[in-house]
Design an enzyme around this catalytic site. Structure first.
Site, short mmCIF file in Angstrom:
data_model
loop_
_atom_site.label_atom_id
_atom_site.label_comp_id
_atom_site.label_asym_id
_atom_site.label_seq_id
_atom_site.Cartn_x
_atom_site.Cartn_y
_atom_site.Cartn_z
N ARG A 188 41.95 44.52 40.03
CA ARG A 188 43.25 43.61 40.58
C ARG A 188 43.77 45.16 40.92
NH1 ARG A 188 47.46 40.61 38.77
NH2 ARG A 188 48.82 42.03 37.70
N THR A 238 48.94 46.49 45.22
CA THR A 238 48.63 44.62 45.64
C THR A 238 48.52 43.84 44.79
OG1 THR A 238 46.45 44.87 46.11
CG2 THR A 238 48.13 46.11 47.44
N ASP A 277 48.99 44.23 29.78
CA ASP A 277 47.97 44.59 30.09
C ASP A 277 46.57 44.21 29.10
OD1 ASP A 277 45.24 45.10 31.11
OD2 ASP A 277 46.53 46.55 32.39
N ASP A 323 44.31 46.70 28.85
CA ASP A 323 44.28 48.15 27.81
C ASP A 323 44.25 47.71 26.87
OD1 ASP A 323 43.77 49.42 30.56
OD2 ASP A 323 46.04 49.38 31.38
C1 PRP Z 1 43.59 41.39 34.94
C2 PRP Z 1 43.31 39.74 34.43
C3 PRP Z 1 42.63 38.85 35.00
C4 PRP Z 1 43.53 39.79 35.90
C5 PRP Z 1 44.73 38.34 36.03
O1 PRP Z 1 42.44 41.96 35.26
O2 PRP Z 1 41.75 40.83 33.02
O3 PRP Z 1 41.35 39.59 35.23
O4 PRP Z 1 44.14 40.90 36.01
O5 PRP Z 1 45.54 39.14 37.24
P1 PRP Z 1 45.36 37.44 39.38
O6 PRP Z 1 45.49 36.50 38.21
O7 PRP Z 1 46.96 38.08 39.85
O8 PRP Z 1 44.15 38.11 39.97
P2 PRP Z 1 42.20 43.92 35.70
O9 PRP Z 1 42.29 43.85 37.21
O10 PRP Z 1 43.63 44.27 35.16
O11 PRP Z 1 40.97 44.25 35.34
P3 PRP Z 1 41.09 45.08 33.42
O12 PRP Z 1 40.16 43.55 32.81
O13 PRP Z 1 39.28 46.05 33.84
O14 PRP Z 1 41.92 45.59 33.36
N1 URA Z 2 46.71 41.12 33.75
C1 URA Z 2 47.09 41.62 32.28
O1 URA Z 2 46.62 41.81 31.76
N2 URA Z 2 47.97 40.90 32.06
C2 URA Z 2 49.27 40.19 33.22
O2 URA Z 2 50.43 40.11 33.08
C3 URA Z 2 48.50 40.05 34.30
C4 URA Z 2 47.46 40.31 34.87
#
Ligand code: PRP
Ligand code: URA
Length: 207
Positions: free
Chosen positions: A102, A106, A198, A201
């Site tokens: 993400r 945005t 997150d 993280d």
């Molecule tokens: C997070 C999570 C999902 C997404 C959900 O990933 O693991 O994949 O956000 O958000 P959405 O429903 O609004 O699309 P992120 O993009 O933060 O990446 P990461 O897993 O690498 O931390």
């Molecule tokens: N991704 C995360 O890891 N946490 C949230 O709350 C939304 C998206």
């Protein structure tokens, strides 16, 4: 579209530990694995089985084995936190990967990787991503899998927002969602409230 809420007391206790901001990464990983076993076990409840007979030390016993091919697809990175747990429930599964991230401003997800085993059309395809927030990542993943031939799709997550559930329902109404929580709403940064922060993280210690 049915949403299956896993509300077993053990699941609720594990989720509470995950939500706690004091929980450090090593424990966060353990709790995520244990909770994912419970979610996956429930999500596999309707897998078809075939009858088999085994020999116990005392004689023959009627039993069952899972009859369908299963493909598990974690959404990188956070989905990796559920993978070993899901594979412990369906050890014969094959594994595909989708890389999505993400945009921090945005909240729109963009794809950076995808690789799947052959034969998705004849498999039960299990998408795993712990956080269903706006639903953008889940819908992009499900649409990609459908475009590659997947016909039987289910989504496993740990926390879902109503907005994300509605988005999946709008675009992919036949997908069953399994989650251990349906939270209140998204905040202005598209994070789930109360959520757990997150996930990626906290899982990997990259705060
Ligand atoms: C997070 C999570 C999902 C997404 C959900 O990933 O693991 O994949 O956000 O958000 P959405 O429903 O609004 O699309 P992120 O993009 O933060 O990446 P990461 O897993 O690498 O931390
Ligand atoms: N991704 C995360 O890891 N946490 C949230 O709350 C939304 C998206």
């Amino acid at each position: 579209m049915p949403v299956h809420l896993i509300s077993h007391p053990v699941a609720r206790a594990l989720l509470t530990q995950l939500r706690d901001k004091q929980t450090p990464s090593p424990l966060f990983r353990q709790y995520a694995q244990r909770l994912s076993v419970l979610i996956a076990t429930e999500a596999m409840r309707d897998l078809p089985t075939e009858a088999i007979t085994v020999e116990t030390p005392l004689g023959p016993a009627e039993g069952a084995r899972i009859a369908s091919d299963v493909v598990v697809v974690p959404v990188l990175r956070a989905g990796l936190g559920m993978l070993e747990a899901v594979l412990s429930v369906v050890p014969h599964a094959r594994v595909g990967h989708i890389g999505l991230q993400r945009d921090e401003a945005t909240a729109v997800a963009s794809q950076y990787y995808a690789k799947f085993p052959a034969g998705l059309d004849n498999s039960e395809v299990v998408l795993i991503d712990p956080m269903l927030a706006t639903g953008g990542s889940a819908v992009a993943s499900l649409q990609l899998l459908a475009a590659r031939g997947a016909r039987h799709l289910r989504l496993l997550c740990i926390v879902a927002a109503p907005e994300g559930i509605a988005e999946v329902e709008r675009h992919m109404p036949h997908v069953q969602i399994y989650t251990s929580a349906i939270d209140s709403h998204l905040n202005e940064h598209k994070f789930i409230v109360p959520g757990l922060g997150d996930f990626g993280d906290r899982l990997f210690g990259t705060m």
